[in-house]
Design an enzyme around this catalytic site. Structure first.
Site, mmCIF file in Angstrom:
data_model
loop_
_atom_site.group_PDB
_atom_site.id
_atom_site.type_symbol
_atom_site.label_atom_id
_atom_site.label_comp_id
_atom_site.label_asym_id
_atom_site.label_seq_id
_atom_site.Cartn_x
_atom_site.Cartn_y
_atom_site.Cartn_z
ATOM 1 N N GLU A 159 -8.667 13.189 -8.500
ATOM 2 C CA GLU A 159 -9.932 12.993 -9.221
ATOM 3 C C GLU A 159 -10.751 12.602 -8.344
ATOM 4 O OE1 GLU A 159 -9.415 10.887 -12.844
ATOM 5 O OE2 GLU A 159 -7.892 12.193 -13.535
ATOM 6 N N CYS B 169 -0.211 7.176 -7.857
ATOM 7 C CA CYS B 169 -0.298 5.889 -7.611
ATOM 8 C C CYS B 169 1.041 5.071 -7.896
ATOM 9 C CB CYS B 169 -1.279 5.010 -8.186
ATOM 10 S SG CYS B 169 -1.375 3.505 -7.303
ATOM 11 N N GLY C 149 -4.709 6.204 -6.533
ATOM 12 C CA GLY C 149 -4.168 5.693 -5.307
ATOM 13 C C GLY C 149 -4.182 4.161 -4.903
ATOM 14 N N GLU C 150 -3.588 3.648 -4.181
ATOM 15 C CA GLU C 150 -3.484 2.393 -3.370
ATOM 16 C C GLU C 150 -4.001 2.789 -1.951
ATOM 17 O OE1 GLU C 150 -4.274 -0.846 -1.664
ATOM 18 O OE2 GLU C 150 -3.738 -1.083 -3.925
ATOM 19 N N CYS D 278 -10.125 6.008 -14.038
ATOM 20 C CA CYS D 278 -9.243 6.390 -13.062
ATOM 21 C C CYS D 278 -7.893 7.211 -13.659
ATOM 22 C CB CYS D 278 -8.841 5.300 -11.846
ATOM 23 S SG CYS D 278 -7.589 5.987 -10.816
#
EC number: 2.1.1.192
Length: 346
Positions: A92, A112, A159-160, A337
């Site tokens: 996204e 994630c 995500g990180e 998110c």
């Protein structure tokens, strides 16, 4: 041999063109068509010799763009895209417009691994990290769809980022040098991964020559016990150690740290939480950014009341903490998110 042209600098493209038996100016042409014109495929670069384009395509070289699979536009014009990668994954990205700017919220991973309890992305786990060009491609997709030049980029999507530092820094270089987005208009957000903040500072200075982008550290709780409840990975990263690493980053780069705090109704939004947070960050060269929770389906958390939000902010202000409240955008179109991807997969 490179497979994706996107993400390469002008000098890299010139050198690559020469290695391909072409004159250096072909690399400059590629750079113009990739970034200024936003071409989607090799056949669209009509200034290149047709035979060379065909040869590159046969060798598996591509522009490296992502493919739009779904689009949601909210009443406030916030635009969320579900994009497909070459290997069939989805991610996204969100375009957030105002009169003065267009901010693109980009993903750094597909899924994630951090599993924050309040986050839709963490529900599905991690599939893989994104390449640098896949991050840049998100910005180009928003530019194309919204027909506006992005002014700001925030790594606050899926995500990180600090589990994908190399690709994140590669994309920052490209966004800055090739798309003209200043580092000071780029924000990298992290929930905190042990030992990575010092590495981010050191690598940014080494690879980019400077670290002028904003670092946003997601705290979401004023103490270790509550933070562990909300962020399972916090068990391996004590609060004091996280703040020590933030100080290292500040001292190394000279850049103020921003602290993110998502307000969850009845969980971490009480005035005593605000007072405890002020004890933690008071005197730290920082800024606290409050975010009212954006509810997701089948989740136990709720958005706090306006009274609680304002009360929390007033406590911080009285304690001398620099604080702001982020405006919620795209509430009517699954803009938080991971929501769109999660709903698509369910």
């Amino acid at each position: 041999m490179i497979s994706a042209l996107l993400g390469r600098s002008k000098s890299e493209l010139e050198e690559w063109a020469v290695a391909q038996g072409q004159p250096a100016f072909r690399g400059r042409q590629l750079h113009d068509w990739l970034y200024a014109k936003g071409v989607r495929d090799l056949q669209g670069i009509t200034v290149l010799p047709k035979a060379w384009r065909a040869s590159l395509q046969n060798e598996g070289v591509s522009v490296g763009r992502l493919h739009e699979q779904e689009r949601r536009v909210s009443a406030d014009a916030t635009t969320k895209l579900l994009l497909g990668t070459e290997d069939g994954e989805t991610l996204e990205t969100v375009g957030i417009p105002t009169d003065q700017r267009l901010t693109v919220c980009v993903s750094s991973q597909v899924g994630c691994p951090m599993a924050c309890r309040f986050c839709a992305t963490g529900k599905g786990g991690l599939q893989r990290s994104l390449a640098g060009h896949e991050i840049v491609a998100q910005v180009l997709s928003i530019r194309e769809v919204m027909e506006r030049r992005p002014s700001h980029v925030v790594f606050m999507g899926m995500g990180e980022p600090l589990l994908n530092i190399e690709a994140v820094l590669e994309s920052i270089r490209c966004l800055n040098d090739d798309l003209g987005i200043g580092q000071r208009r780029i924000t990298v957000s992290t929930v905190g991964v042990p030992h990575t903040l010092p590495r981010l500072a050191d690598l940014a200075l080494k690879q980019l020559g400077r670290a002028q982008f904003t670092l946003a550290v997601s705290l979401h709780a004023p103490n270790q016990a509550l933070r562990e409840e909300l962020i399972p990975t916090a068990k391996t990263y004590p609060y004091d150690a996280l703040l020590d690493d933030c100080r290292y980053y500040l001292n190394k780069t000279g850049r103020r740290v921003s602290f993110e705090y998502i307000l969850l109704g009845g969980v971490n939004d009480h005035p005593h939480h605000a007072s405890e947070l002020a004890d933690r960050v008071g005197g730290f060269q920082s800024h606290v950014n409050l975010i009212a929770y954006n509810p997701i389906e089948e989740e136990e958390f709720q958005r706090p009341t306006t009274q609680r939000i304002e009360g929390f902010r007033r406590v911080l202000e009285r304690r001398g903490v620099a604080v702001s409240l982020r405006a919620s955008r795209g509430l009517d179109q699954d803009a938080a998110c991971g929501q769109l991807r999660r709903n698509r997969r369910s």
